[in-house]
Design a protein around this motif. Sequence first.
Motif, PDB file in Angstrom:
ATOM      1  N   MET A 395       0.849  -1.190   0.000  1.00 59.37           N
ATOM      2  CA  MET A 395       0.000   0.000   0.000  1.00 59.37           C
ATOM      3  C   MET A 395       0.883   1.238   0.000  1.00 59.37           C
ATOM      4  O   MET A 395       2.018   1.201   0.476  1.00 59.37           O
ATOM      5  CB  MET A 395      -0.915   0.016   1.234  1.00 59.37           C
ATOM      6  N   GLN A 396       0.334   2.335  -0.534  1.00 56.34           N
ATOM      7  CA  GLN A 396       1.063   3.593  -0.565  1.00 56.34           C
ATOM      8  C   GLN A 396       0.343   4.621   0.293  1.00 56.34           C
ATOM      9  O   GLN A 396      -0.879   4.765   0.213  1.00 56.34           O
ATOM     10  CB  GLN A 396       1.186   4.113  -1.996  1.00 56.34           C
ATOM     11  N   PRO A 397       1.076   5.349   1.132  1.00 53.56           N
ATOM     12  CA  PRO A 397       0.425   6.350   1.995  1.00 53.56           C
ATOM     13  C   PRO A 397       0.116   7.647   1.242  1.00 53.56           C
ATOM     14  O   PRO A 397       0.898   8.099   0.403  1.00 53.56           O
ATOM     15  CB  PRO A 397       1.461   6.588   3.102  1.00 53.56           C
ATOM     16  N   PHE A 398      -1.039   8.216   1.563  1.00 59.55           N
ATOM     17  CA  PHE A 398      -1.457   9.510   1.035  1.00 59.55           C
ATOM     18  C   PHE A 398      -1.969  10.359   2.188  1.00 59.55           C
ATOM     19  O   PHE A 398      -2.413   9.833   3.205  1.00 59.55           O
ATOM     20  CB  PHE A 398      -2.591   9.349   0.016  1.00 59.55           C
ATOM     21  N   ARG A 399      -1.943  11.664   2.018  1.00 64.14           N
ATOM     22  CA  ARG A 399      -2.508  12.556   3.013  1.00 64.14           C
ATOM     23  C   ARG A 399      -3.549  13.447   2.342  1.00 64.14           C
ATOM     24  O   ARG A 399      -3.406  13.816   1.171  1.00 64.14           O
ATOM     25  CB  ARG A 399      -1.433  13.409   3.685  1.00 64.14           C
ATOM     26  N   TRP A 400      -4.589  13.775   3.088  1.00 62.59           N
ATOM     27  CA  TRP A 400      -5.630  14.640   2.568  1.00 62.59           C
ATOM     28  C   TRP A 400      -5.218  16.107   2.726  1.00 62.59           C
ATOM     29  O   TRP A 400      -4.853  16.544   3.810  1.00 62.59           O
ATOM     30  CB  TRP A 400      -6.952  14.400   3.292  1.00 62.59           C
ATOM     31  N   ASP A 401      -5.263  16.839   1.620  1.00 65.12           N
ATOM     32  CA  ASP A 401      -4.960  18.266   1.612  1.00 65.12           C
ATOM     33  C   ASP A 401      -6.294  19.000   1.531  1.00 65.12           C
ATOM     34  O   ASP A 401      -6.916  19.077   0.471  1.00 65.12           O
ATOM     35  CB  ASP A 401      -4.072  18.598   0.407  1.00 65.12           C
ATOM     36  N   GLN A 406      -7.893  17.460  -2.219  1.00 70.27           N
ATOM     37  CA  GLN A 406      -7.386  16.293  -2.922  1.00 70.27           C
ATOM     38  C   GLN A 406      -6.329  15.605  -2.065  1.00 70.27           C
ATOM     39  O   GLN A 406      -5.795  16.185  -1.115  1.00 70.27           O
ATOM     40  CB  GLN A 406      -6.775  16.715  -4.271  1.00 70.27           C
ATOM     41  N   PHE A 407      -6.046  14.336  -2.404  1.00 73.49           N
ATOM     42  CA  PHE A 407      -4.983  13.601  -1.736  1.00 73.49           C
ATOM     43  C   PHE A 407      -3.636  13.939  -2.357  1.00 73.49           C
ATOM     44  O   PHE A 407      -3.552  14.289  -3.542  1.00 73.49           O
ATOM     45  CB  PHE A 407      -5.216  12.091  -1.854  1.00 73.49           C
ATOM     46  N   ALA A 408      -2.590  13.821  -1.559  1.00 70.27           N
ATOM     47  CA  ALA A 408      -1.225  14.011  -2.038  1.00 70.27           C
ATOM     48  C   ALA A 408      -0.386  12.836  -1.551  1.00 70.27           C
ATOM     49  O   ALA A 408      -0.646  12.274  -0.473  1.00 70.27           O
ATOM     50  CB  ALA A 408      -0.654  15.318  -1.509  1.00 70.27           C
TER      51      ALA A 408
END
Length: 417
Positions: A395-401, A406-408
């Motif tokens: 899995m790849q981590p994303f953060r919500w902006d 949108q996710f980054a």
Amino acid sequence: MRRRLALTATVAATCLLATACGGITNTGDTATGPAGSVTTDGCTDPAAATKPITGAVKIGWTVPLSGPFQGVWTLINDGFGARMKAFNAAGGANGVTADFFTTDSKLDPEVSKAMGNEMVQKDGADIISTTGTAQVATMIDDAAAACVPFLAATSSSPIYHDTTKYPWATLYLPQTDLETKAVVKAIERQFPNGATVAVGKSPSETGSIYTDAFKKSAQGTNVKVVAEASVADPNAAATTLKASGADVLFGATSAQECLALTTAIGRVGWKPTIYYDTTCADTKLYAPAGAAADNAQVFKYEVLPALPQFAGTPAVKDYLAAAKTSGLKDPMSNWSVTGWSIGEVYADVLTRAAKSPEGLTRLSIMKAAQDQDFHPSTFISGIDYHAATGGVTGMQPFRWDAAAQQFALAGDPVIIN
């Protein structure tokens, strides 16, 4: 409620069939390998399991088409249906097309059980599936008794990933313990001197499984769970969890519960240093929460077409072109991508089963499914689908902006399997 999607072979679409990395090991009516053995022993109708499938393979799902999860599953259904249209347009599996229909499970285990049996006995389904651990529990044994493949059900329970006990089933989602290990590793990376965690827990069986898996993954580390609360009442949960003073909030939730929890922590004015969730990576589940959702961390293994990092890749361009041709209403939704990705799994398994010595049968479909190891076109590069060892391989981590809505990207893929 029953819905059938017309999947005609006349639709011109881009073919996105993936090629399997491994083969099928066949010995008579038994396939042996890392996934265990699949046989017709104990079938109520063994002949039906080995009868050649011609014309169309019937695929029946029972999923929530009403209630709070209707919106999510409408998008997933649409994505899967569009992928099957592309599959049919490309000629299907040696000319055998997919006939996909859904029934309303109401997310009720007993309704799901009844719908599963009806799809097999009345509708003649060759493959069935559902969503939710409790629903899987009520359907999986009946499917095995009928020797009907129970494919890519959306549950993370490690219980039903055991192919020695459940050789007639595969699950699409990664096992919870693999997901929670990735979260614990991410927390350790963020807090090298240790961290406290508060858990927002779904009142469903899924919530209990995720909570237990997280606690197990944290054992022997400096990540400590100091509070947990049911999100059945999100505002009460947010108040309780805030009072713990925890560094991290972990959401052991599913689908739209994420939005309720995130909105609630915003109302009580709590801003944990970081908020992790493994199941809720869709813009619609964070955007309405405003600033409260900012920097929430999620893990994904499917591409997010709206992100610049993915938008220009050949895989996403091909997906969007094929989705448009297949009539997918909302191809940019992450839930639509999930449905399409599950469709990738089905397209691959049907294609490989049709090429097996037995040809396309329920038994050959199950053999191919247990031995699946390939890269779906809508998966993030470096992450594969490997049925024998628990579904996705990372899995790849994303953060919500919140400002960008949108996710980054928040780091490199974490390979967990």
